[in-house]
Design an enzyme around this catalytic site. Structure first.
Site, PDB file in Angstrom:
ATOM      1  N   GLY A  44      -8.631  25.666   3.000  1.00  0.00           N
ATOM      2  CA  GLY A  44      -8.543  26.938   3.688  1.00  0.00           C
ATOM      3  C   GLY A  44      -7.535  27.843   3.020  1.00  0.00           C
ATOM      4  O   GLY A  44      -6.580  27.374   2.409  1.00  0.00           O
ATOM      5  N   SER A  45      -7.735  29.160   3.112  1.00  0.00           N
ATOM      6  CA  SER A  45      -6.742  30.093   2.607  1.00  0.00           C
ATOM      7  C   SER A  45      -5.575  30.152   3.579  1.00  0.00           C
ATOM      8  O   SER A  45      -5.637  29.608   4.685  1.00  0.00           O
ATOM      9  CB  SER A  45      -7.356  31.475   2.425  1.00  0.00           C
ATOM     10  OG  SER A  45      -8.270  31.450   1.351  1.00  0.00           O
ATOM     11  N   GLY A  46      -4.521  30.824   3.173  1.00  0.00           N
ATOM     12  CA  GLY A  46      -3.355  30.960   4.034  1.00  0.00           C
ATOM     13  C   GLY A  46      -2.223  30.036   3.627  1.00  0.00           C
ATOM     14  O   GLY A  46      -1.171  30.035   4.252  1.00  0.00           O
ATOM     15  N   HIS A  47      -2.465  29.227   2.571  1.00  0.00           N
ATOM     16  CA  HIS A  47      -1.421  28.322   2.083  1.00  0.00           C
ATOM     17  C   HIS A  47      -0.903  28.777   0.716  1.00  0.00           C
ATOM     18  O   HIS A  47      -0.263  28.011   0.013  1.00  0.00           O
ATOM     19  CB  HIS A  47      -1.962  26.901   1.956  1.00  0.00           C
ATOM     20  CG  HIS A  47      -2.585  26.371   3.190  1.00  0.00           C
ATOM     21  ND1 HIS A  47      -1.896  26.269   4.372  1.00  0.00           N
ATOM     22  CD2 HIS A  47      -3.845  25.931   3.448  1.00  0.00           C
ATOM     23  CE1 HIS A  47      -2.705  25.776   5.299  1.00  0.00           C
ATOM     24  NE2 HIS A  47      -3.894  25.574   4.770  1.00  0.00           N
TER      25      HIS A  47
ATOM     26  N   LYS B 272      -7.041  17.763   0.404  1.00  0.00           N
ATOM     27  CA  LYS B 272      -6.072  17.431   1.450  1.00  0.00           C
ATOM     28  C   LYS B 272      -6.821  16.773   2.614  1.00  0.00           C
ATOM     29  O   LYS B 272      -7.934  17.188   2.973  1.00  0.00           O
ATOM     30  CB  LYS B 272      -5.367  18.704   1.955  1.00  0.00           C
ATOM     31  CG  LYS B 272      -4.669  19.472   0.840  1.00  0.00           C
ATOM     32  CD  LYS B 272      -3.727  20.546   1.340  1.00  0.00           C
ATOM     33  CE  LYS B 272      -4.396  21.694   2.074  1.00  0.00           C
ATOM     34  NZ  LYS B 272      -5.397  22.426   1.256  1.00  0.00           N
TER      35      LYS B 272
ATOM     36  N   ASP C  12     -12.087  19.756   5.228  1.00  0.00           N
ATOM     37  CA  ASP C  12     -12.052  19.715   3.771  1.00  0.00           C
ATOM     38  C   ASP C  12     -12.818  18.516   3.243  1.00  0.00           C
ATOM     39  O   ASP C  12     -13.615  18.625   2.307  1.00  0.00           O
ATOM     40  CB  ASP C  12     -10.593  19.653   3.295  1.00  0.00           C
ATOM     41  CG  ASP C  12      -9.841  20.921   3.641  1.00  0.00           C
ATOM     42  OD1 ASP C  12     -10.034  21.925   2.951  1.00  0.00           O
ATOM     43  OD2 ASP C  12      -9.093  20.925   4.635  1.00  0.00           O
TER      44      ASP C  12
ATOM     45  N   HIS D  39      -0.937  24.333   9.318  1.00  0.00           N
ATOM     46  CA  HIS D  39      -1.671  25.423   9.964  1.00  0.00           C
ATOM     47  C   HIS D  39      -0.985  25.776  11.261  1.00  0.00           C
ATOM     48  O   HIS D  39      -1.561  26.435  12.122  1.00  0.00           O
ATOM     49  CB  HIS D  39      -3.111  25.019  10.273  1.00  0.00           C
ATOM     50  CG  HIS D  39      -3.815  24.407   9.122  1.00  0.00           C
ATOM     51  ND1 HIS D  39      -3.664  23.086   8.804  1.00  0.00           N
ATOM     52  CD2 HIS D  39      -4.656  24.932   8.207  1.00  0.00           C
ATOM     53  CE1 HIS D  39      -4.389  22.824   7.726  1.00  0.00           C
ATOM     54  NE2 HIS D  39      -4.993  23.913   7.347  1.00  0.00           N
TER      55      HIS D  39
END
Ligand SMILES: Nc1ncnc2c1ncn2[C@@H]1O[C@H](COP(=O)(O)OP(=O)(O)O)[C@@H](O)[C@H]1O
Ligand SMILES: Nc1ncnc2c1ncn2[C@@H]1O[C@H](COP(=O)(O)OP(=O)(O)O)[C@@H](O)[C@H]1O
Ligand SMILES: [Mg+2]
Ligand SMILES: [Mg+2]
Ligand SMILES: [Mg+2]
Ligand SMILES: [Mg+2]
Lengths: 330, 211, 330, 211
Positions: A54-57, A105, A110, A216
């Site tokens: 996911g994006s945001g990391h 991860k 994922d 998250h």
């Protein structure tokens, strides 16, 4: 929600596009399906490393695409695993005669999407699953532990090994090994705000923290009152050491990772606390890295990651790397 | 039932789930990462976008298209799982959707694929706590001719499955990281699945009543 | 206030100490008086570059100490200029036969303390004052403009020139030149919290931003409602261009700087907005750097910095550098 | 007046300024960066820490020590300026603090040094709007023998100077970046300076009354 955006729907593509332009010397960005890949394919065959999530990391994973590290990264929507077509397209673009190693991860979204991606590609491939987070228990009945900030260390070291022309099996084994040598745990002070939601994912009162938080903002071990940096350090590092069971005089890499909203000043202070405590435990910090590498948008807080070093891990940590977020000796 | 109906049901599902947007958002914020509702709504929107081009295509092709669309646009756990469900269903399509047995076979096939994809089963605090009992019930009543009776029964099973997740400890998905702390919270995927099923069932009941 | 601290009084020394340990390969940290300096003094005489300022802007300036950039940095208390004895001690440690160049952001506390430091050192010295912030007016009657994120660009390029053995005068002139070629402006979404204060410096409501904010959260041009990234970009970049008056086809370095609390995703989105707008104005972005370099603790928001490039600036931007926060080609 | 008195006054100043901590903090948050009160309190604390070792040292040495301490521990604009003031004063010390003319000469010297250090003058919305008028007044009344009268006059001048900063546009210091927006806010440095002077004046008045 106050963010630099034009339109919540386009945030990812606009950001990726900017990322591609800002680092056009080393990488390309493909949109729909979204993936980031190295500008120059190595002239010698090598195992191609593909990660994603996911994006945001950010900078994870796109910021780690480049010589000595990943060949491609597949960014999903914010906090949502990428889709299999992204993995497929990335694999077709970067495969280089020695197979594909996926680095994933350990989150079920994922895992499942990467599996589905793997199912549809024609190249030889295998997967390293990173699950370094000691905050949550690993039992055979559950999904196990989460993959967090240790992922960067797996990507760096395996990326280096792949660069030597090592086989897919060697890379896979080494990735599993580095993962096993690595433990992490973090704590959150504030929530992050997923752009689509427009409001914080969770609420913490003025003196509350989430101990053992995931990347998250998902809950971890417990919600508790804030304590001093030394006390937090002690609880976190003891949990990690319990898991890693280092020998006396063990050499380690100590990584302090910021979740996005915590100033560097505090991260270095945490490093000081951690280094001192490890020293007291007869553990030698011989490699260190401090900064925001595996973030949760603007969440305040941070995590400790410890990797037990052996000759091989140390060597592959030290080798040159040239990515957007990690660069040395080249 | 034909492709047009499928798109019709999709719209009804989207409408119903949208009405519970905030509730579902909150569920995933409590024991997950808060993206579930956005994943589901994105999937429904993308699936609906296929309508114009595909409304006259054969049912199995439509299922496959929708599954692929969800697979390539949603992401996350729910993207993988719902895509697996629908692609799985498309594989068992047997020339007609009028026959409940056919539907039951399709659904079972899809749910079985999900179990493999998610390495999970009933009792693990996931959407499967809704979908597996529904699949079983469908098989049980596959010879029932009255669609409103079928709908009532399925609705109830879905509801019970959804509620059952509340007191479970999760062993799969993000909620599994919470251990005991997940107790007392309904699983977001179970809730969205149940709402989807309920939407279809209510529509079937309405249709029967109007006959 | 939730921060990683043990004791508000020790936050700086503990953090500096951690910083020293984490980067022990390239730098040393002296405490009381506090300064950070390169581990290895160049064997050839060179102009010694010393910068500094209040803490809370990390990685500026300590993160820029190392080969190709600063010789030393003097960190003050959070948002308070350092004291003259720090500059004196740093100068005595790093001077290397060709004089000292102080690089100072144009804030009166910094100016005065650096002047007082300069007064008491025996080495030849001069000062480059950075005042790149176009948000506030420069008139002969006022203190002029603030020195903000452009400082990093001055430090990098002049650092490179100094490495060639250039004279103090050449370094000073080049620093003034780079400063003149550079303009910046930023916007804040949230306040920062000075640890000693324990509460936010200012309050912005849910849809308010501070347009033209300074790097301590001090007010800028106006307080206004949040707007889209494109609109903010337009207003900021137009203000900068008005000041820099670039030629047609001017090549520039575009730097997006995060203030600390804004995710990278948004900073790259800003880069996309900025790059597009500049392109429309026939300005070519040929160098880029995106990240948190000149921060205001955990403040959300960011700034644009544009440097008009000529051959010399480009060359000295591209040269190898090895510091904690900026590293390439070595 | 001797070195002991100096430390005594320092303590009184610290006490009075501490009482207005929140107010001063807010002033610098409004038109500056919020650190002024912490700089001032740090300076006073460090200066007071010299007491034990220096209480019997000559006055000029004590002034110099205090000035150096402030110079090396405070930082910011106020650290540089207050250090300059006190070091400047130490330079003009003329063997006695009993003589008002001496005090006036010392203060003027210190304030002149500040003007040079800050490249500023009265009317620029800074602490100098308090300190310059005080220096002028002191010179004017340097022959006045009644210390309570002196104190009353100085207190008033300081108060007026402090208030005068309210409607000024700043041209020096951080507030200068605000332009018109700084109007309506009292300068934090002016306020802390005025409070320090007021504290000394009130103490002098109290002493006279007790005579
Ligand atoms: N392994 C699994 N098997 C079955 N269902 C799962 C599994 N993992 C997650 N789920 C379901 O997915 C839902 C979460 O979906 P979503 O929030 O969209 O994805 P993510 O968990 O990746 O953020 C959970 O509520 C649960 O019902
Ligand atoms: N150039 C100057 N001349 C005189 N006084 C100044 C000057 N610059 C700042 N000041 C004074 O310093 C005060 C601010 O002090 P402080 O907050 O401690 O330092 P900083 O401005 O560096 O944050 C202002 O309120 C003003 O009175
Ligand atoms: Mg998710
Ligand atoms: Mg989720
Ligand atoms: Mg200050
Ligand atoms: Mg201040």
């Amino acid at each position: 929600m106050k963010k630099f955006i034009n339109n919540v729907e386009n945030i990812l593509s606009e950001s990726l596009s900017g990322f591609g332009k800002a680092h056009a010397d080393i990488l390309n960005v493909s949109l729909s399906p979204d993936f980031i890949y190295r500008k120059n394919k190595s002239s010698k065959p090598k195992v191609a490393l593909i990660s994603g999530g996911g994006s945001g990391h950010e900078p994870l994973h796109g910021g780690f695409v480049g010589t000595g590290m990943l060949d491609a990264a597949c960014p999903g929507q914010v906090f949502s695993a990428p889709t299999p077509d992204q993995m497929e397209a990335a694999a077709n673009k970067v495969h280089n005669d020695k197979g594909i190693l996926f680095i994933v991860k350990n989150y079920s979204g994922d895992i499942m999407n990467f599996e589905m991606g793997a199912d549809i590609i024609d190249h030889e491939h295998t997967t390293v699953i990173v699950n370094d987070d000691v905050a949550v228990e690993d039992s055979t009945f559950t999904t196990g532990r989460r993959g967090v900030a240790g992922t960067m260390i797996v990507e760096k070291t395996v990326g280096s090994l792949a660069e030597t022309g090592a086989s897919l099996e060697e890379c896979k084994n080494f990735g599993d090994h580095v993962n096993k040598m690595t433990g992490s745990m973090g704590v959150a002070f504030t929530s992050c705000t997923v752009p689509a939601a427009g409001k914080p994912t969770f609420e913490l009162s003025g003196d509350e923290i989430e101990f053992g938080v995931g990347i998250h903002g998902e809950p971890g071990r417990k919600r508790e009152k804030i304590r001093s940096a030394n006390e937090l350090t002690k609880d976190i590092i003891e949990s990690i050491l319990e898991d890693l069971k280092p020998d006396n005089n063990q050499e380690v890499l100590l990584h302090i990772n910021g979740f996005g909203g915590t100033p560097l000043m505090e991260l270095y202070l945490l490093f000081e606390c951690g280094q001192k405590l490890l020293e007291k435990n007869n553990i030698k910090v011989t490699r260190s890295i401090v900064g925001n590498f595996t973030t949760s948008l603007e969440m305040a807080g941070g995590s400790f990651t410890i990797t037990k070093l052996d000759e091989k891990i140390t060597k592959h940590w030290d080798t040159p790397v040239h990515t957007a977020a990690l660069r040395w000796k080249m | 039932m034909n492709s047009k109906d499928i798109f019709n049901y999709l719209e009804i599902i989207e409408f119903q789930i949208s009405k519970h947007k905030d509730e579902i958002e909150k569920l995933d914020q409590e024991i997950g990462d808060g993206d579930h509702i956005f994943n589901v709504l994105r999937g429904l929107k993308e699936a609906n976008s296929l309508k114009e081009k595909n409304i006259n295509e054969p049912v199995d092709k439509v299922f496959k298209q929708i599954g692929m669309k969800i697979m390539t646009t949603v992401g996350g756990s729910s993207g993988a799982l719902f895509a697996t469900l629908i692609i799985g269903m498309s594989k068992k399509y047997d020339n007609s959707l009028e026959n409940l047995e056919n539907i039951s076979n399709m659904f079972s096939e899809g749910v079985e694929a999900m179990k493999i994809r998610g390495k999970s089963n009933v009792g693990e605090k996931t959407m499967l706590d809704v979908l597996i009992p529904v699949a079983i019930k469908l098989k049980e009543i596959k010879n029932e001719k009255k669609m409103n009776l079928v709908a009532e029964k399925i609705k109830k099973v879905a509801q019970e499955g959804m509620l059952s997740t509340k007191e479970m400890i999760a062993t799969k998905g993000r909620a599994s990281f919470l251990g005991e702390r997940a107790k007392g919270h309904i699983d977001p995927g179970a809730r969205s699945s149940q709402l989807a099923i309920e939407a279809i069932c209510n529509e079937l009941i309405k249709l029967e009543e109007n006959l």
